[in-house]
Design a protein around this motif. Structure first.
Motif, PDB file in Angstrom:
ATOM      1  N   LEU A 172      50.797  36.136  29.992  1.00 41.10           N
ATOM      2  CA  LEU A 172      51.141  37.366  30.705  1.00 41.10           C
ATOM      3  C   LEU A 172      50.111  38.477  30.520  1.00 41.10           C
ATOM      4  CD1 LEU A 172      54.975  37.439  29.964  1.00 41.10           C
ATOM      5  CD2 LEU A 172      53.780  36.490  31.948  1.00 41.10           C
ATOM      6  N   VAL A 173      49.052  38.218  29.766  1.00 48.05           N
ATOM      7  CA  VAL A 173      48.004  39.222  29.566  1.00 48.05           C
ATOM      8  C   VAL A 173      47.050  39.187  30.766  1.00 48.05           C
ATOM      9  CG1 VAL A 173      46.045  39.906  28.125  1.00 48.05           C
ATOM     10  CG2 VAL A 173      48.172  39.126  27.064  1.00 48.05           C
ATOM     11  N   GLN A 174      46.828  40.361  31.363  1.00 49.85           N
ATOM     12  CA  GLN A 174      45.932  40.474  32.518  1.00 49.85           C
ATOM     13  C   GLN A 174      44.579  41.018  32.072  1.00 49.85           C
ATOM     14  OE1 GLN A 174      46.477  39.552  35.795  1.00 49.85           O
ATOM     15  NE2 GLN A 174      48.266  38.582  34.886  1.00 49.85           N
ATOM     16  N   ILE A 175      43.499  40.385  32.515  1.00 52.03           N
ATOM     17  CA  ILE A 175      42.140  40.823  32.225  1.00 52.03           C
ATOM     18  C   ILE A 175      41.553  41.416  33.497  1.00 52.03           C
ATOM     19  CG2 ILE A 175      39.833  40.106  31.477  1.00 52.03           C
ATOM     20  CD1 ILE A 175      41.908  39.708  29.279  1.00 52.03           C
ATOM     21  N   THR A 176      41.012  42.637  33.391  1.00 56.75           N
ATOM     22  CA  THR A 176      40.337  43.253  34.533  1.00 56.75           C
ATOM     23  C   THR A 176      38.946  43.706  34.107  1.00 56.75           C
ATOM     24  OG1 THR A 176      41.292  45.417  34.036  1.00 56.75           O
ATOM     25  CG2 THR A 176      42.480  44.051  35.620  1.00 56.75           C
ATOM     26  N   CYS A 177      38.044  43.758  35.059  1.00 57.91           N
ATOM     27  CA  CYS A 177      36.653  44.142  34.817  1.00 57.91           C
ATOM     28  C   CYS A 177      36.308  45.281  35.769  1.00 57.91           C
ATOM     29  CB  CYS A 177      35.725  42.965  35.086  1.00 57.91           C
ATOM     30  SG  CYS A 177      36.144  41.479  34.157  1.00 57.91           S
ATOM     31  N   ALA A 178      35.634  46.318  35.238  1.00 63.69           N
ATOM     32  CA  ALA A 178      35.292  47.468  36.077  1.00 63.69           C
ATOM     33  C   ALA A 178      33.954  48.067  35.651  1.00 63.69           C
ATOM     34  CB  ALA A 178      36.386  48.533  35.990  1.00 63.69           C
ATOM     35  N   LYS A 179      33.177  48.492  36.647  1.00 61.87           N
ATOM     36  CA  LYS A 179      31.918  49.182  36.403  1.00 61.87           C
ATOM     37  C   LYS A 179      31.665  50.107  37.585  1.00 61.87           C
ATOM     38  CE  LYS A 179      27.112  48.693  35.202  1.00 61.87           C
ATOM     39  NZ  LYS A 179      26.111  47.886  34.530  1.00 61.87           N
ATOM     40  N   THR A 180      31.213  51.326  37.294  1.00 58.18           N
ATOM     41  CA  THR A 180      30.924  52.291  38.338  1.00 58.18           C
ATOM     42  C   THR A 180      29.903  51.709  39.313  1.00 58.18           C
ATOM     43  OG1 THR A 180      31.350  54.115  36.826  1.00 58.18           O
ATOM     44  CG2 THR A 180      30.079  54.631  38.806  1.00 58.18           C
ATOM     45  N   GLY A 181      30.188  51.825  40.598  1.00 54.56           N
ATOM     46  CA  GLY A 181      29.293  51.322  41.637  1.00 54.56           C
ATOM     47  C   GLY A 181      29.564  49.884  42.035  1.00 54.56           C
ATOM     48  N   TYR A 182      30.555  49.243  41.384  1.00 50.96           N
ATOM     49  CA  TYR A 182      30.897  47.853  41.677  1.00 50.96           C
ATOM     50  C   TYR A 182      32.389  47.728  41.961  1.00 50.96           C
ATOM     51  CZ  TYR A 182      26.442  46.244  39.712  1.00 50.96           C
ATOM     52  OH  TYR A 182      25.118  46.013  39.463  1.00 50.96           O
ATOM     53  N   LYS A 183      32.757  46.657  42.645  1.00 54.79           N
ATOM     54  CA  LYS A 183      34.170  46.327  42.832  1.00 54.79           C
ATOM     55  C   LYS A 183      34.375  44.875  42.408  1.00 54.79           C
ATOM     56  CE  LYS A 183      33.530  45.063  47.639  1.00 54.79           C
ATOM     57  NZ  LYS A 183      33.935  45.221  49.009  1.00 54.79           N
ATOM     58  N   LEU A 184      35.543  44.595  41.871  1.00 51.00           N
ATOM     59  CA  LEU A 184      35.895  43.244  41.446  1.00 51.00           C
ATOM     60  C   LEU A 184      36.200  42.406  42.684  1.00 51.00           C
ATOM     61  CD1 LEU A 184      36.595  41.312  39.064  1.00 51.00           C
ATOM     62  CD2 LEU A 184      38.938  42.148  39.258  1.00 51.00           C
ATOM     63  N   VAL A 185      35.499  41.269  42.847  1.00 51.16           N
ATOM     64  CA  VAL A 185      35.738  40.419  44.012  1.00 51.16           C
ATOM     65  C   VAL A 185      36.346  39.066  43.639  1.00 51.16           C
ATOM     66  CG1 VAL A 185      34.029  41.521  45.495  1.00 51.16           C
ATOM     67  CG2 VAL A 185      33.343  39.596  44.064  1.00 51.16           C
ATOM     68  N   ALA A 186      36.210  38.669  42.375  1.00 47.80           N
ATOM     69  CA  ALA A 186      36.799  37.389  41.952  1.00 47.80           C
ATOM     70  C   ALA A 186      37.021  37.408  40.442  1.00 47.80           C
ATOM     71  CB  ALA A 186      35.881  36.231  42.324  1.00 47.80           C
ATOM     72  N   ARG A 187      38.039  36.665  40.042  1.00 53.32           N
ATOM     73  CA  ARG A 187      38.350  36.525  38.617  1.00 53.32           C
ATOM     74  C   ARG A 187      38.808  35.086  38.413  1.00 53.32           C
ATOM     75  NH1 ARG A 187      41.893  41.126  37.330  1.00 53.32           N
ATOM     76  NH2 ARG A 187      43.212  40.054  38.782  1.00 53.32           N
ATOM     77  N   ASP A 188      38.213  34.423  37.437  1.00 58.30           N
ATOM     78  CA  ASP A 188      38.510  33.016  37.174  1.00 58.30           C
ATOM     79  C   ASP A 188      39.023  32.882  35.746  1.00 58.30           C
ATOM     80  OD1 ASP A 188      38.537  30.199  37.309  1.00 58.30           O
ATOM     81  OD2 ASP A 188      36.481  30.076  36.580  1.00 58.30           O
TER      82      ASP A 188
END
Length: 144
Positions: A101-117
């Protein structure tokens, strides 16, 4: 009967590709999973499952200095930064937290998340969970 040169070349190439596929993935000069597994054992008996992975852009280039957030179902979160090679590691929450149930997200200014595996080693229990992210530059915004 002798083998034709083209057939022999194809056979040698196929054998080389099979052997290359059997080599483990290396990160920073070593097997990232082995490096991680060395720290998750008895010394961390009270911790839950750790998380690790990498961040790439849509062209496959590693992206460093990305904020990686792990959030539990109850809303607790832990934030780390990826290294220059795009790798990150998050220690486990407590044993009472369900790692599924733990969700991992990735973020960086100037980018958007398009896929997570998300990858889970199903042959063992309580082993680290790998989550890899792919980021794309946002239109009209500078990237670093």
């Amino acid at each position: 009967m002798t083998a034709k040169p083209a057939l022999l070349h194809t056979t040698v190439l196929a054998a080389a590709l099979c052997m290359a596929g059997a080599i483990p993935a290396f990160a920073n000069g070593g097997d990232f999973f082995e490096e991680l597994s060395a720290t998750w054992g008895a010394a961390n008996a009270d911790e839950g499952v750790p998380y690790f992975g990498y961040v790439k852009d849509t062209r496959g280039k590693m992206v460093g200095s990305v904020s990686i957030t792990a959030t539990t179902a109850s809303g607790s979160s832990f934030v780390v930064q990826s290294d220059n090679m795009g790798h990150y590691r998050i220690p486990g929450f407590s044993k009472s937290v369900d790692p599924k149930l733990v969700q991992i997200t990735c973020a960086k200014t100037g980018y958007k998340l398009v896929a997570r595996d998300r990858r889970v080693l199903r042959t063992s229990v309580n082993v680290p969970i790998e989550t890899n992210c792919v980021l794309a530059p946002e239109a009209g915004k500078p990237t670093s």
